[in-house]
Write a protein that holds these residues in place. Structure first.
Motif, PDB file in Angstrom:
ATOM      1  N   TYR A 167     -47.168  -2.353 -16.972  1.00 23.53           N
ATOM      2  CA  TYR A 167     -48.172  -1.788 -17.873  1.00 23.53           C
ATOM      3  C   TYR A 167     -47.759  -0.399 -18.356  1.00 23.53           C
ATOM      4  CZ  TYR A 167     -52.541   0.203 -19.566  1.00 23.53           C
ATOM      5  OH  TYR A 167     -53.495   0.823 -20.326  1.00 23.53           O
ATOM      6  N   LEU A 168     -47.317   0.441 -17.447  1.00 20.67           N
ATOM      7  CA  LEU A 168     -46.923   1.793 -17.838  1.00 20.67           C
ATOM      8  C   LEU A 168     -45.701   1.777 -18.749  1.00 20.67           C
ATOM      9  CD1 LEU A 168     -47.591   3.659 -14.478  1.00 20.67           C
ATOM     10  CD2 LEU A 168     -48.951   3.746 -16.576  1.00 20.67           C
ATOM     11  N   ARG A 169     -44.783   0.870 -18.510  1.00 18.27           N
ATOM     12  CA  ARG A 169     -43.626   0.747 -19.412  1.00 18.27           C
ATOM     13  C   ARG A 169     -44.085   0.287 -20.795  1.00 18.27           C
ATOM     14  NH1 ARG A 169     -39.036   2.921 -19.277  1.00 18.27           N
ATOM     15  NH2 ARG A 169     -37.896   1.072 -19.864  1.00 18.27           N
ATOM     16  N   GLY A 224     -45.022   2.986 -22.993  1.00 17.22           N
ATOM     17  CA  GLY A 224     -43.949   3.867 -23.412  1.00 17.22           C
ATOM     18  C   GLY A 224     -43.505   4.865 -22.356  1.00 17.22           C
ATOM     19  N   CYS A 225     -44.005   4.751 -21.156  1.00 19.12           N
ATOM     20  CA  CYS A 225     -43.579   5.650 -20.081  1.00 19.12           C
ATOM     21  C   CYS A 225     -42.131   5.356 -19.698  1.00 19.12           C
ATOM     22  CB  CYS A 225     -44.459   5.480 -18.849  1.00 19.12           C
ATOM     23  SG  CYS A 225     -46.161   5.996 -19.074  1.00 19.12           S
ATOM     24  N   GLY A 242     -46.041   6.068 -11.159  1.00 16.95           N
ATOM     25  CA  GLY A 242     -47.387   5.539 -11.362  1.00 16.95           C
ATOM     26  C   GLY A 242     -47.626   4.253 -10.602  1.00 16.95           C
ATOM     27  N   ALA A 243     -46.618   3.389 -10.570  1.00 16.46           N
ATOM     28  CA  ALA A 243     -46.743   2.111  -9.860  1.00 16.46           C
ATOM     29  C   ALA A 243     -46.887   2.330  -8.361  1.00 16.46           C
ATOM     30  CB  ALA A 243     -45.544   1.221 -10.158  1.00 16.46           C
TER      31      ALA A 243
END
Length: 186
Positions: A104-106, A109-110, A118-119
């Motif tokens: 999700y964070l990728r 655009g992270c 974050g994970a």
């Protein structure tokens, strides 16, 4: 290691913990007997409708917090005895929570380092640290990042696929978790 730890160790073992251990209390009097009753019903080729051994009888399917029909739980209970299936269920959903949040964070655009951080925080912090032992809560943490990713995709170029993904994630939460957690997620 988990199978040597209470409450997953052999119930006939002299090392079964005392119910005075307040951190294991729910698992010993509710979760583990539930897992055993579901596994027993599945081994007999039946749906886990009812557990006559707890209280004066306890509904298994009608209890919204147990997730008796959650597909990963059913598969693990079919393949392994409860003392192995339950810790595997916890570990796999904890790992899925981390992988889902990373994805999700990728998708937001992270960078890799930020998404990994974050994970790990999502996987090992807050709610998961407190509720890891409740097998019906942890699947929500695994499915929530996927639901968020699908929800974000509703405004994208493939809204139908995103809507289907969101519906599957929410249905998975409903089958696996406390109903109120689905409400929180929605």
């Amino acid at each position: 290691l988990l199978t040597a730890s209470p409450p997953w160790s052999d119930p006939d073992s002299p090392h079964v913990p005392s119910l005075a251990n307040r951190h294991q209390y729910d698992m010993l009097i509710f979760t583990y007997p539930h897992e055993t009753a579901v596994a027993r019903a599945l081994a007999e080729g039946e749906l886990p409708w009812w557990d006559p051994a707890r209280l004066s009888g306890h509904p298994l399917l009608a209890d919204g917090q147990t997730g008796s029909l959650h597909p990963p739980r059913l598969l693990l209970q079919w393949l392994f005895p409860p003392r192995l299936a339950y810790p595997l269920h916890l570990v796999l959903h904890l790992a899925a929570a981390g992988l889902g949040m990373y994805a999700y964070l990728r998708s937001l655009g992270c960078g890799r380092a930020a998404a990994l951080t974050g994970a790990v925080v999502w996987m090992l912090g807050g709610q998961n640290a407190v509720t890891y032992k409740y097998g019906s809560v942890l699947p929500l943490s695994a499915l929530l990042p996927l639901a968020l990713m699908a929800g974000d995709g509703l405004a994208g170029s493939r809204p139908a696929a995103s809507a289907a993904g969101l519906a599957l994630a929410l249905a998975g939460m409903l089958m696996a978790s406390h109903p109120q957690f689905l409400y929180y997620a929605a």
